[in-house]
Design a protein around this motif. Structure first.
Motif, PDB file in Angstrom:
ATOM      1  N   GLU A 158     -67.009  46.342 -25.418  1.00 53.36           N
ATOM      2  CA  GLU A 158     -68.347  46.650 -24.959  1.00 53.36           C
ATOM      3  C   GLU A 158     -69.225  47.014 -26.146  1.00 53.36           C
ATOM      4  OE1 GLU A 158     -69.408  46.780 -21.749  1.00 53.36           O
ATOM      5  OE2 GLU A 158     -67.448  45.992 -21.119  1.00 53.36           O
ATOM      6  N   PRO A 159     -70.458  46.549 -26.134  1.00 49.72           N
ATOM      7  CA  PRO A 159     -71.390  47.030 -27.160  1.00 49.72           C
ATOM      8  C   PRO A 159     -71.728  48.497 -26.902  1.00 49.72           C
ATOM      9  CG  PRO A 159     -72.498  45.561 -25.619  1.00 49.72           C
ATOM     10  CD  PRO A 159     -71.061  45.587 -25.229  1.00 49.72           C
ATOM     11  N   ALA A 170     -73.433  62.215 -26.654  1.00 48.74           N
ATOM     12  CA  ALA A 170     -72.568  61.152 -27.160  1.00 48.74           C
ATOM     13  C   ALA A 170     -71.960  61.553 -28.498  1.00 48.74           C
ATOM     14  CB  ALA A 170     -73.366  59.873 -27.301  1.00 48.74           C
ATOM     15  N   LEU A 171     -70.737  61.056 -28.745  1.00 50.49           N
ATOM     16  CA  LEU A 171     -70.064  61.370 -30.002  1.00 50.49           C
ATOM     17  C   LEU A 171     -70.366  60.272 -31.023  1.00 50.49           C
ATOM     18  CD1 LEU A 171     -66.636  62.524 -28.571  1.00 50.49           C
ATOM     19  CD2 LEU A 171     -68.525  63.935 -29.410  1.00 50.49           C
ATOM     20  N   PHE A 172     -70.605  60.710 -32.226  1.00 47.50           N
ATOM     21  CA  PHE A 172     -71.043  59.759 -33.244  1.00 47.50           C
ATOM     22  C   PHE A 172     -69.980  58.685 -33.490  1.00 47.50           C
ATOM     23  CE2 PHE A 172     -73.991  59.872 -37.224  1.00 47.50           C
ATOM     24  CZ  PHE A 172     -74.277  58.527 -37.020  1.00 47.50           C
ATOM     25  N   TYR A 173     -68.766  59.144 -33.761  1.00 45.41           N
ATOM     26  CA  TYR A 173     -67.743  58.141 -34.061  1.00 45.41           C
ATOM     27  C   TYR A 173     -67.339  57.339 -32.815  1.00 45.41           C
ATOM     28  CZ  TYR A 173     -63.110  56.205 -34.595  1.00 45.41           C
ATOM     29  OH  TYR A 173     -62.048  55.357 -34.549  1.00 45.41           O
ATOM     30  N   GLU A 174     -66.983  58.073 -31.769  1.00 45.57           N
ATOM     31  CA  GLU A 174     -66.411  57.403 -30.602  1.00 45.57           C
ATOM     32  C   GLU A 174     -67.392  56.495 -29.867  1.00 45.57           C
ATOM     33  OE1 GLU A 174     -63.881  60.141 -28.498  1.00 45.57           O
ATOM     34  OE2 GLU A 174     -64.330  59.041 -26.647  1.00 45.57           O
ATOM     35  N   ASP A 175     -68.618  56.969 -29.707  1.00 48.11           N
ATOM     36  CA  ASP A 175     -69.567  56.200 -28.897  1.00 48.11           C
ATOM     37  C   ASP A 175     -70.445  55.258 -29.709  1.00 48.11           C
ATOM     38  OD1 ASP A 175     -68.723  57.422 -26.521  1.00 48.11           O
ATOM     39  OD2 ASP A 175     -69.895  59.202 -27.001  1.00 48.11           O
ATOM     40  N   ILE A 176     -70.474  55.454 -31.010  1.00 56.80           N
ATOM     41  CA  ILE A 176     -71.359  54.617 -31.828  1.00 56.80           C
ATOM     42  C   ILE A 176     -70.566  53.811 -32.870  1.00 56.80           C
ATOM     43  CG2 ILE A 176     -73.238  54.635 -33.506  1.00 56.80           C
ATOM     44  CD1 ILE A 176     -74.333  55.497 -30.929  1.00 56.80           C
ATOM     45  N   ILE A 177     -69.867  54.526 -33.724  1.00 53.33           N
ATOM     46  CA  ILE A 177     -69.251  53.845 -34.871  1.00 53.33           C
ATOM     47  C   ILE A 177     -68.110  52.918 -34.447  1.00 53.33           C
ATOM     48  CG2 ILE A 177     -68.064  54.181 -37.079  1.00 53.33           C
ATOM     49  CD1 ILE A 177     -71.062  54.907 -37.057  1.00 53.33           C
ATOM     50  N   GLN A 178     -67.196  53.423 -33.629  1.00 55.78           N
ATOM     51  CA  GLN A 178     -66.087  52.550 -33.223  1.00 55.78           C
ATOM     52  C   GLN A 178     -66.592  51.311 -32.458  1.00 55.78           C
ATOM     53  OE1 GLN A 178     -62.715  52.971 -34.339  1.00 55.78           O
ATOM     54  NE2 GLN A 178     -62.835  50.846 -33.698  1.00 55.78           N
ATOM     55  N   PRO A 179     -67.541  51.474 -31.520  1.00 57.60           N
ATOM     56  CA  PRO A 179     -68.064  50.250 -30.891  1.00 57.60           C
ATOM     57  C   PRO A 179     -68.685  49.277 -31.904  1.00 57.60           C
ATOM     58  CG  PRO A 179     -68.696  52.162 -29.593  1.00 57.60           C
ATOM     59  CD  PRO A 179     -68.031  52.695 -30.827  1.00 57.60           C
ATOM     60  N   ILE A 180     -69.330  49.788 -32.932  1.00 58.39           N
ATOM     61  CA  ILE A 180     -69.908  48.890 -33.951  1.00 58.39           C
ATOM     62  C   ILE A 180     -68.773  48.151 -34.671  1.00 58.39           C
ATOM     63  CG2 ILE A 180     -71.182  48.768 -36.133  1.00 58.39           C
ATOM     64  CD1 ILE A 180     -72.887  51.093 -35.216  1.00 58.39           C
ATOM     65  N   LEU A 181     -67.733  48.899 -35.020  1.00 53.64           N
ATOM     66  CA  LEU A 181     -66.599  48.258 -35.699  1.00 53.64           C
ATOM     67  C   LEU A 181     -65.915  47.260 -34.755  1.00 53.64           C
ATOM     68  CD1 LEU A 181     -65.045  51.355 -37.553  1.00 53.64           C
ATOM     69  CD2 LEU A 181     -66.590  49.631 -38.484  1.00 53.64           C
ATOM     70  N   GLN A 183     -67.255  45.491 -32.409  1.00 48.62           N
ATOM     71  CA  GLN A 183     -68.057  44.286 -32.263  1.00 48.62           C
ATOM     72  C   GLN A 183     -68.064  43.421 -33.508  1.00 48.62           C
ATOM     73  OE1 GLN A 183     -71.078  43.654 -29.730  1.00 48.62           O
ATOM     74  NE2 GLN A 183     -69.285  44.225 -28.577  1.00 48.62           N
ATOM     75  N   ASN A 184     -68.047  44.062 -34.662  1.00 46.76           N
ATOM     76  CA  ASN A 184     -68.288  43.305 -35.889  1.00 46.76           C
ATOM     77  C   ASN A 184     -67.066  43.086 -36.760  1.00 46.76           C
ATOM     78  OD1 ASN A 184     -71.326  43.120 -35.799  1.00 46.76           O
ATOM     79  ND2 ASN A 184     -71.031  45.323 -35.613  1.00 46.76           N
ATOM     80  N   CYS A 185     -66.073  43.944 -36.635  1.00 43.22           N
ATOM     81  CA  CYS A 185     -64.990  43.906 -37.612  1.00 43.22           C
ATOM     82  C   CYS A 185     -63.628  43.713 -36.974  1.00 43.22           C
ATOM     83  CB  CYS A 185     -64.933  45.211 -38.408  1.00 43.22           C
ATOM     84  SG  CYS A 185     -66.536  45.902 -38.813  1.00 43.22           S
ATOM     85  N   ARG A 186     -63.502  44.116 -35.741  1.00 41.26           N
ATOM     86  CA  ARG A 186     -62.178  44.230 -35.152  1.00 41.26           C
ATOM     87  C   ARG A 186     -61.411  42.912 -35.092  1.00 41.26           C
ATOM     88  NH1 ARG A 186     -60.625  48.766 -31.100  1.00 41.26           N
ATOM     89  NH2 ARG A 186     -58.550  48.109 -30.517  1.00 41.26           N
ATOM     90  N   GLU A 278     -84.909  58.140 -31.836  1.00 46.05           N
ATOM     91  CA  GLU A 278     -85.400  56.823 -32.272  1.00 46.05           C
ATOM     92  C   GLU A 278     -84.258  55.955 -32.798  1.00 46.05           C
ATOM     93  OE1 GLU A 278     -87.207  59.695 -33.269  1.00 46.05           O
ATOM     94  OE2 GLU A 278     -88.332  59.186 -31.460  1.00 46.05           O
ATOM     95  N   MET A 279     -83.335  56.619 -33.500  1.00 41.73           N
ATOM     96  CA  MET A 279     -82.270  55.831 -34.132  1.00 41.73           C
ATOM     97  C   MET A 279     -81.354  55.168 -33.112  1.00 41.73           C
ATOM     98  SD  MET A 279     -81.224  58.363 -37.220  1.00 41.73           S
ATOM     99  CE  MET A 279     -79.975  57.300 -37.883  1.00 41.73           C
ATOM    100  N   VAL A 280     -81.184  55.818 -31.966  1.00 39.60           N
ATOM    101  CA  VAL A 280     -80.251  55.256 -30.986  1.00 39.60           C
ATOM    102  C   VAL A 280     -80.955  54.599 -29.800  1.00 39.60           C
ATOM    103  CG1 VAL A 280     -78.264  56.692 -31.552  1.00 39.60           C
ATOM    104  CG2 VAL A 280     -79.990  57.560 -29.979  1.00 39.60           C
ATOM    105  N   ALA A 281     -82.289  54.733 -29.779  1.00 38.82           N
ATOM    106  CA  ALA A 281     -83.025  54.181 -28.632  1.00 38.82           C
ATOM    107  C   ALA A 281     -82.722  52.702 -28.351  1.00 38.82           C
ATOM    108  CB  ALA A 281     -84.525  54.397 -28.823  1.00 38.82           C
ATOM    109  N   PRO A 282     -82.526  51.887 -29.393  1.00 42.32           N
ATOM    110  CA  PRO A 282     -82.250  50.475 -29.067  1.00 42.32           C
ATOM    111  C   PRO A 282     -80.970  50.285 -28.254  1.00 42.32           C
ATOM    112  CG  PRO A 282     -82.715  50.734 -31.420  1.00 42.32           C
ATOM    113  CD  PRO A 282     -82.612  52.108 -30.841  1.00 42.32           C
ATOM    114  N   PHE A 283     -80.131  51.311 -28.198  1.00 44.14           N
ATOM    115  CA  PHE A 283     -78.850  51.144 -27.507  1.00 44.14           C
ATOM    116  C   PHE A 283     -78.830  51.803 -26.132  1.00 44.14           C
ATOM    117  CE2 PHE A 283     -78.173  51.108 -32.081  1.00 44.14           C
ATOM    118  CZ  PHE A 283     -77.689  49.812 -32.222  1.00 44.14           C
ATOM    119  N   PHE A 284     -79.989  52.285 -25.697  1.00 46.16           N
ATOM    120  CA  PHE A 284     -80.029  52.861 -24.352  1.00 46.16           C
ATOM    121  C   PHE A 284     -79.819  51.769 -23.327  1.00 46.16           C
ATOM    122  CE2 PHE A 284     -83.006  56.453 -25.886  1.00 46.16           C
ATOM    123  CZ  PHE A 284     -81.904  57.170 -26.312  1.00 46.16           C
ATOM    124  N   ILE A 285     -79.058  52.112 -22.313  1.00 52.30           N
ATOM    125  CA  ILE A 285     -78.882  51.153 -21.233  1.00 52.30           C
ATOM    126  C   ILE A 285     -80.243  50.962 -20.585  1.00 52.30           C
ATOM    127  CG2 ILE A 285     -77.718  50.753 -19.040  1.00 52.30           C
ATOM    128  CD1 ILE A 285     -75.654  52.905 -20.034  1.00 52.30           C
TER     129      ILE A 285
END
Ligand code: HEC
Length: 463
Positions: A158-159, A170-181, A183-186, A278-285
């Motif tokens: 999931e994005p 929301a947790l920085f690593y769990e809800d943001i960083i790991q999903p980024i990884l 999507q892009n790296c895994r 602002e930094m996370v607004a693009p990811f709001f459902i």
């Protein structure tokens, strides 16, 4: 200066491997050519085996160079590597045996030929898995066969999705960083495919780093390889993810940067790390409420709802106190058109209806056309072919239609053209998806992909 030679030879491995395959098959075909007196072709067999051996050894060498220079983890390649060596050795053995005995009918020769065929096939298969992924052959099989083989569909990630009114939790690593990884790296840094010896799947493995050590630098966050490689120019050979893959969005990269700069905590919440809205607004459902019709309806009587629930439906109000309803047949797989009768009384209230994986067919449109406020309709994994989709033109509020894994084709999708509200039709794994090269003008967007975000040129980093 000549550093490139070794990786270059390595990359010829996928080409070179075809030589021993061809020679070995040729040798075996000659050896088992149905002819009584094979003595005259013995020299040809020897030559074929000699070349099988030489090219098999070359394949092993180039394969080994590929493995070391591309940084594959040993566990991922070991079976392929060992079987490749076995294949080459048996080739050599067979060659010398034949050269010495000149007898094609010895038992040893037959035995080794059988082993050779088996190891050749296995090596090739495992090699194919390495380049194309293990699911390569499975993916195209019908779903029923896939699950019989124990494949429960392979994992999608999931994005990032944050709820606007609760983003602070929301947790920085769990809800943001790991999903980024994810999507892009895994795809290349997971336990099955561990490029560069690097696993980007958990706190422990991220901290452990890759074959060249840690990828997050404690001294200077900018210098850590994890971030550094993502910011290299797209054409740079060390750029991550490699150029041809999905690239992180600008906003994602900013968040990775901020995470590292704020100390790369695996526990902190967004707010604790100083992230702003602002930094996370693009990811709001995207607030779905806005697509639902604004109609004044009396709230449905609870007793009435529980009677319907008992039939097997899942029903809940869209929001607390809302008169609009969400209905799903998720646990009601025997559901068919006739059962829609049961929803008749509340049909005006239903804005979200999920009939995925039930026993409905195209007849369902005849009843659905009267669900005047229906906004999201899910018919995934059903017998629907789309005949009669034009009836849905009468559901004036329909905004999203999910037809993944159905039999709809483009001609039937066209029946929905000019629908006043329809924005998205999901048609992954349908005949329409395979036809999609014939671009047709539709007044709504059809998503043929696996819900993956489309890559826009503006999404890529171009530092
Ligand atoms: C398509 C496959 C692929 C994807 C996707 C990918 N990588 Fe890689 N990665 C590789 C390969 C191959 C290597 C090893 C070769 C090299 O060092 O360039 C590697 C190496 C690395 C290394 C160096 C590890 C070491 O110790 O040498 C880092 C760091 C890295 N990747 C980070 C990332 C990050 C972060 C992402 C996602 C933003 C990512 N990669 C996505 C293929 C990929």
């Amino acid at each position: 200066m000549l550093d490139f030679i070794i990786p270059l030879i390595g990359r010829f491995h996928p080409l070179i491997v075809h030589l021993p395959i061809g020679f070995i098959l040729m040798a075996l075909l000659l050896m088992y050519y149905p002819k009584k007196d094979k003595l005259p072709i013995l020299p040809a067999i020897e030559i074929a085996l000699l070349w099988s051996s030489i090219t098999a050894v070359l394949a092993c060498i180039s394969g080994f160079l590929l493995y070391t220079s591309e940084g594959h983890a040993f566990e991922t390649v070991q079976n392929h590597l060992i079987l490749g060596l076995v294949t080459a050795l048996i080739c050599l053995l067979l060659f010398f045996q034949l050269k010495k005995s000149k007898n094609l009918n010895s038992r040893k020769i037959h035995f080794n030929s059988v082993i050779l065929v088996i190891s050749l096939m296995l090596t090739g298969h495992l090699g194919g898995n390495l380049t194309h992924g293990e699911a390569y052959l499975i993916e195209v099989l019908p779903e029923s066969i896939q699950s019989a083989l124990g494949y429960s569909g392979y994992q999608e990630f999931e994005p990032i999705a944050l709820e606007e009114n609760r983003w602070e939790d929301a947790l920085f690593y769990e809800d943001i960083i790991q999903p980024i990884l994810n999507q892009n790296c895994r795809s290349c840094h997971n336990p099955k495919n561990t490029k560069g010896g690097l696993l980007l799947t958990s706190k422990e493995t991220i901290l452990k780093g890759g074959k060249n050590g840690p990828v997050i630098s404690e001294a200077s966050w900018e210098e850590g390889q994890l971030y550094h490689r993502m910011t290299l120019p797209l054409d740079h050979e060390d750029h991550m993810p490699p150029k041809e893959k999905r690239q992180p969005l600008m906003e994602e990269l900013e968040l990775v940067k901020y995470w590292l700069a704020s100390g790369a905590s695996f526990e902190k919440s967004l707010v604790m790390a100083g992230v702003t809205k602002e930094m996370v607004a693009p990811f709001f459902i995207k607030s779905a409420a806005s697509i639902y019709p604004k109609v004044e309806l009396p709230i449905v009587d609870i007793n009435k709802l529980s009677i319907i629930r008992e039939k097997g439906f899942f029903i809940e109000p869209m929001n607390e106190g809302s008169s609009l309803l969400k209905v799903s047949c998720i646990n009601f797989t025997d559901f068919n058109e006739a059962n829609l009768e049961w929803l008749k009384e509340i049909k005006q209230h239903i804005v979200f209806l999920d009939l995925s994986r039930t026993k409905i067919n195209d007849q369902v449109f005849e009843s659905l056309k009267d669900f005047e406020n229906l906004t999201i309709l899910k018919l995934n994994g059903t017998q629907i072919s789309g005949n009669g989709l034009d009836l849905l033109q009468q559901c004036k509020h329909l905004n999203q239609l999910h037809l993944t894994e159905t039999e709809v084709n483009l001609d039937n999708l066209k029946l929905l053209n000019k629908h006043p509200k329809l924005e998205k039709v999901f048609a992954y794994k349908t005949p329409a998806a395979t036809e999609n090269e014939h671009k047709v003008d539709l007044t709504f967007e059809v998503m043929f992909g696996n819900f993956e975000l489309p890559i826009l040129p503006t999404d890529s980093i171009t530092f």
